[in-house]
Design a protein around this motif. Structure first.
Motif, short mmCIF file in Angstrom:
data_model
loop_
_atom_site.label_atom_id
_atom_site.label_comp_id
_atom_site.label_asym_id
_atom_site.label_seq_id
_atom_site.Cartn_x
_atom_site.Cartn_y
_atom_site.Cartn_z
N VAL A 87 0.83 -1.20 0.00
CA VAL A 87 0.00 0.00 0.00
C VAL A 87 0.86 1.26 0.00
N SER A 88 0.56 2.13 -0.97
CA SER A 88 1.20 3.44 -0.99
C SER A 88 0.13 4.45 -1.38
N PRO A 89 -0.06 5.47 -0.57
CA PRO A 89 -1.10 6.46 -0.88
C PRO A 89 -0.73 7.31 -2.10
N THR A 90 0.57 7.36 -2.43
CA THR A 90 0.98 8.15 -3.59
C THR A 90 1.50 7.22 -4.68
N GLU A 91 1.45 7.70 -5.91
CA GLU A 91 1.92 6.93 -7.08
C GLU A 91 3.41 6.60 -6.91
N VAL A 92 3.77 5.35 -7.15
CA VAL A 92 5.19 4.96 -7.04
C VAL A 92 5.78 4.88 -8.45
N GLU A 93 6.92 5.51 -8.64
CA GLU A 93 7.56 5.54 -9.96
C GLU A 93 8.17 4.18 -10.30
N PRO A 94 8.42 3.91 -11.60
CA PRO A 94 8.96 2.61 -11.99
C PRO A 94 10.18 2.16 -11.17
N LEU A 95 11.10 3.06 -10.84
CA LEU A 95 12.28 2.64 -10.08
C LEU A 95 11.89 2.14 -8.68
N GLY A 96 10.94 2.85 -8.05
CA GLY A 96 10.45 2.43 -6.72
C GLY A 96 9.75 1.09 -6.82
N VAL A 97 8.92 0.92 -7.86
CA VAL A 97 8.21 -0.36 -8.06
C VAL A 97 9.24 -1.47 -8.26
N ALA A 98 10.23 -1.22 -9.11
CA ALA A 98 11.25 -2.24 -9.41
C ALA A 98 12.03 -2.62 -8.14
N LYS A 99 12.32 -1.63 -7.28
CA LYS A 99 13.05 -1.92 -6.03
C LYS A 99 12.20 -2.78 -5.10
N LEU A 100 10.90 -2.48 -5.03
CA LEU A 100 10.01 -3.29 -4.18
C LEU A 100 9.90 -4.71 -4.74
N LEU A 101 9.76 -4.81 -6.06
CA LEU A 101 9.66 -6.13 -6.69
C LEU A 101 10.94 -6.93 -6.47
N ALA A 102 12.09 -6.23 -6.51
CA ALA A 102 13.37 -6.92 -6.30
C ALA A 102 13.41 -7.55 -4.90
#
Ligand code: AMP
Length: 249
Positions: A87-102
């Motif tokens: 959960v993130s109340p704000t939009e997460v940029e591709p780099l943030g998404v990729a770091k979480l997925l990693a």
């Protein structure tokens, strides 16, 4: 083998987006939202690999607001086994998404991560490639056919001018193109069953990932309006007009 499928909740592809009056972004108030179409293709492909006995478990993950639960329930109704909502109340940029997925890749050790080639809201086309870089895994992007042979996967890629076939050693990262498959609709019994499938809820902090934006949107504007056309009486007039415009010269 586990398959991880990241699914994003985006504005439905049938909706004509409206730009906010102040030009800061797209107005999402009371707008139909759905699973990103390329992610539906990714879920479908993962299910087909499970049906073939190649995959054993499909984990869907979404990063976004609470409502992204609905998108995950759709993935579960199609056939994913469990879900993770970050959960993130704000939009997460591709780099943030990729770091979480990693981080999830580290935890779950999936044999394949199948993402969409791009999210149709911001058209970034970055997350899969960034995830491959962060995890040091080989990548097969724009896939229109996948064939798993033991520890390798043959990926047919849609490239300019045709198709390219590459062979990757697994674990690997795949991104889907439009022609990979036609996603199934979830049946009513499966929609009911999906309600009791497990969904873990996390936050970016749980993974120790900083999702502070690195990009700043300066302005969002509508594309220029199309000017009205004219009617021509016959083919001769059409050809004359095209010639006058220099078309075909
Ligand atoms: P993009 O790089 O933003 O065009 O997105 C490419 C793919 O990354 C999407 O098709 C999804 O599979 C995945 N993805 C991007 N953002 C998210 C998100 N917030 N949650 C889950 N998956 C995402």
């Amino acid at each position: 083998m586990k398959i991880l499928v990241p699914v994003k909740r985006v504005i439905d592809y049938n909706v004509k987006p409206r730009v906010k009056m102040d030009g800061t972004g797209v107005d999402l108030a009371n707008v139909k939202m759905s699973m990103n179409p390329f992610d539906e293709i990714a879920v479908e492909e993962a299910i087909r690999l499970k049906e073939k006995g190649i995959a054993t478990e499909i984990i869907a993950v979404s990063i976004g607001e609470q409502k992204a639960q609905e998108t995950l329930r759709t993935a579960l109704a199609m056939g994913a086994d469990r879900a993770i909502l970050i959960v993130s109340p704000t939009e997460v940029e591709p780099l943030g998404v990729a770091k979480l997925l990693a981080k999830i890749v580290e935890e779950e050790a999936p044999g394949l991560v199948i993402l969409g080639k791009q999210a149709i809201d911001d058209d970034s086309n970055q997350t899969g490639q960034m995830l491959a870089a962060l995890t040091g895994r080989p990548q097969g992007t724009f896939a229109s056919k996948l064939e798993v042979e033991g520890d390798t996967i043959k990926v047919t890629r849609e490239v300019d001018g045709g198709l390219e076939t590459i062979s990757l050693s697994m674990p690997a990262i795949i991104t889907t193109d439009l022609r990979l498959n036609e996603p199934r609709y979830a049946s009513l019994p499966n929609i009911m069953k999906a309600k009791s499938k497990p969904m873990a809820q996390k936050t970016p902090d749980d993974y120790g990932v900083d999702i502070t934006p690195r990009l700043k949107t300066l302005k969002v504007s509508e594309p220029p309006k199309r000017v009205a056309g004219i009617k021509v009486a016959d083919v001769d007039e059409l050809v004359a007009k095209l010639k006058a415009m220099g078309v075909g010269a």
